[in-house]
Scaffold this motif. Structure first.
Motif, short mmCIF file in Angstrom:
data_model
loop_
_atom_site.label_atom_id
_atom_site.label_comp_id
_atom_site.label_asym_id
_atom_site.label_seq_id
_atom_site.Cartn_x
_atom_site.Cartn_y
_atom_site.Cartn_z
N GLY A 13 0.83 -1.21 0.00
CA GLY A 13 0.00 0.00 0.00
C GLY A 13 0.86 1.25 0.00
N PHE A 14 0.21 2.40 0.15
CA PHE A 14 0.90 3.69 0.16
C PHE A 14 1.34 4.05 1.58
CE2 PHE A 14 -1.47 3.94 -3.79
CZ PHE A 14 -0.57 4.55 -4.65
N HIS A 15 2.58 4.51 1.69
CA HIS A 15 3.15 4.91 2.98
C HIS A 15 3.57 6.36 2.90
CE1 HIS A 15 3.77 0.81 4.85
NE2 HIS A 15 3.49 0.49 3.60
N GLY A 16 3.12 7.16 3.89
CA GLY A 16 3.53 8.55 3.94
C GLY A 16 5.04 8.67 4.08
N LEU A 17 5.62 9.64 3.37
CA LEU A 17 7.07 9.84 3.37
C LEU A 17 7.34 11.33 3.58
CD1 LEU A 17 9.85 8.42 2.81
CD2 LEU A 17 9.55 9.13 0.42
N HIS A 18 8.09 11.65 4.65
CA HIS A 18 8.30 13.06 4.98
C HIS A 18 9.71 13.28 5.51
CE1 HIS A 18 4.04 12.02 6.00
NE2 HIS A 18 3.82 13.02 5.19
N VAL A 19 10.21 14.47 5.26
CA VAL A 19 11.42 14.93 5.94
C VAL A 19 10.96 15.50 7.28
CG1 VAL A 19 13.33 16.59 5.90
CG2 VAL A 19 12.63 15.43 3.78
N HIS A 20 11.64 15.09 8.37
CA HIS A 20 11.32 15.60 9.70
C HIS A 20 12.40 16.56 10.18
CE1 HIS A 20 7.73 13.23 11.26
NE2 HIS A 20 7.85 12.87 9.99
N GLU A 21 12.04 17.38 11.15
CA GLU A 21 12.82 18.57 11.50
C GLU A 21 14.10 18.32 12.29
OE1 GLU A 21 10.37 21.09 13.92
OE2 GLU A 21 9.86 19.47 15.31
N ILE A 22 14.30 17.12 12.83
CA ILE A 22 15.48 16.84 13.66
C ILE A 22 16.15 15.56 13.17
CG2 ILE A 22 16.29 16.32 16.01
CD1 ILE A 22 13.91 17.94 17.05
N ASN A 76 0.91 24.86 3.94
CA ASN A 76 0.76 23.47 3.50
C ASN A 76 0.72 23.44 1.97
OD1 ASN A 76 0.52 21.82 5.88
ND2 ASN A 76 -1.34 22.97 6.32
N PRO A 77 1.31 22.42 1.32
CA PRO A 77 2.01 21.31 1.98
C PRO A 77 3.26 21.80 2.70
CG PRO A 77 2.40 21.25 -0.38
CD PRO A 77 1.39 22.32 -0.15
N GLU A 78 3.62 21.09 3.73
CA GLU A 78 4.83 21.44 4.47
C GLU A 78 6.06 21.14 3.62
OE1 GLU A 78 3.44 20.71 9.02
OE2 GLU A 78 3.44 18.96 7.70
N SER A 79 7.14 21.82 3.91
CA SER A 79 8.36 21.66 3.10
C SER A 79 8.82 20.21 3.04
CB SER A 79 9.48 22.53 3.68
OG SER A 79 9.09 23.87 3.74
N GLY A 80 8.63 19.48 4.11
CA GLY A 80 9.10 18.10 4.16
C GLY A 80 8.17 17.07 3.54
N ASP A 81 6.99 17.48 3.08
CA ASP A 81 6.04 16.53 2.49
C ASP A 81 6.53 16.04 1.14
OD1 ASP A 81 4.48 16.93 4.69
OD2 ASP A 81 2.94 18.10 3.67
N LEU A 82 6.64 14.73 0.99
CA LEU A 82 7.08 14.11 -0.26
C LEU A 82 5.98 13.19 -0.80
CD1 LEU A 82 10.74 13.20 0.78
CD2 LEU A 82 10.01 15.14 -0.63
N THR A 83 6.17 12.72 -2.00
CA THR A 83 5.25 11.75 -2.60
C THR A 83 5.24 10.47 -1.76
OG1 THR A 83 5.82 12.63 -4.77
CG2 THR A 83 4.75 10.48 -4.72
N SER A 84 4.08 9.86 -1.59
CA SER A 84 3.99 8.62 -0.81
C SER A 84 4.73 7.49 -1.51
CB SER A 84 2.52 8.22 -0.62
OG SER A 84 1.87 9.14 0.22
N LEU A 85 5.27 6.59 -0.71
CA LEU A 85 5.96 5.41 -1.23
C LEU A 85 4.95 4.29 -1.39
CD1 LEU A 85 8.80 4.08 -1.81
CD2 LEU A 85 8.70 3.27 0.56
N GLU A 86 4.77 3.81 -2.62
CA GLU A 86 3.85 2.70 -2.86
C GLU A 86 4.60 1.37 -2.77
OE1 GLU A 86 0.45 1.10 -6.00
OE2 GLU A 86 1.84 2.66 -6.62
N VAL A 87 4.18 0.55 -1.81
CA VAL A 87 4.80 -0.75 -1.58
C VAL A 87 4.00 -1.82 -2.32
CG1 VAL A 87 5.47 -2.45 0.17
CG2 VAL A 87 5.70 0.01 0.64
N ARG A 88 4.69 -2.65 -3.09
CA ARG A 88 4.03 -3.72 -3.85
C ARG A 88 3.61 -4.86 -2.93
NH1 ARG A 88 8.86 -2.84 -7.08
NH2 ARG A 88 9.64 -4.83 -6.33
#
Length: 202
Positions: free
Chosen positions: A97-106, A139-151
């Protein structure tokens, strides 16, 4: 017979004339041209390699809370944008499925840790919230990236781009980390399932 022979001789000579007309010699041009480039380097070497205008690549090794390697990520900077590539290193750890992928601040990926603002402990809470570049609050926040789709086999591969941050911004202050969340739409969607500190590529 003499007439027929003469006609036959004439007909046989025509293709030879046509072929020789196509093969006329070329004449030298009076127009200046360009000299083709010459590669004087050793075979297999590149003489034009240079650092990317946006800076040297960064990378992150994303691990599960139990320390198992989950995925690798690279950040390649070109001019005003970055190309982020994420690839799983072992099948079967991530749910399909799709997994959220983000850069975090620390730049901290500590399992069973407390968030910088306090509260109960949890996996990778030490990484703080989603990253916001200096001067950005929307929004979107700077760290928001495209979700990772897992097969279905638990593997994934993603290449995406963003212009929401620079190399220097990712490395400034407390540095940053890359976070992978649980499957979208599931009870695990908000869970932090894998994390990696972003730093210079080795």
């Amino acid at each position: 017979m003499t007439k027929l022979t003469a006609v036959a001789t004439l007909l046989l000579s025509l293709p030879v004339v046509a072929v020789s007309a196509c093969n006329s010699p070329q004449h030298a041009s009076t127009q200046p041209g360009t000299t083709p480039p010459v590669n004087s380097g050793a075979p297999g070497s590149s003489t034009t390699a240079s650092p990317s205008p946006g800076g040297a690549p960064l990378s992150a090794q994303l691990n599960a809370p139990d320390g198992r390697p989950v995925a690798t990520a690279t950040f390649d900077f070109t001019g005003s944008y970055v190309t982020v590539t994420v690839k799983t290193v072992a099948a079967g750890i991530l749910a399909p499925g799709f997994h959220g992928l983000h850069v975090h601040e620390i730049g901290k990926c500590e399992p069973n840790s407390v968030a910088p603002t306090g509260g109960p402990p949890g996996d990778f809470l030490s990484a703080g919230d989603h990253y916001q570049a200096p001067g950005h609050t929307g929004n979107p926040e700077s760290g928001d990236l495209t979700s990772l789709e897992v097969r279905q086999d638990g593997s994934a591969y993603l290449v995406t781009t963003t212009d929401a941050f620079t190399r220097d911004e990712l490395l400034a202050g407390n540095k940053t980390s890359l976070m992978l969340h649980g499957t979208d739409g599931s009870d695990m969607a908000m869970e932090r399932v894998a994390c990696g500190v972003i730093g210079p590529a080795s």
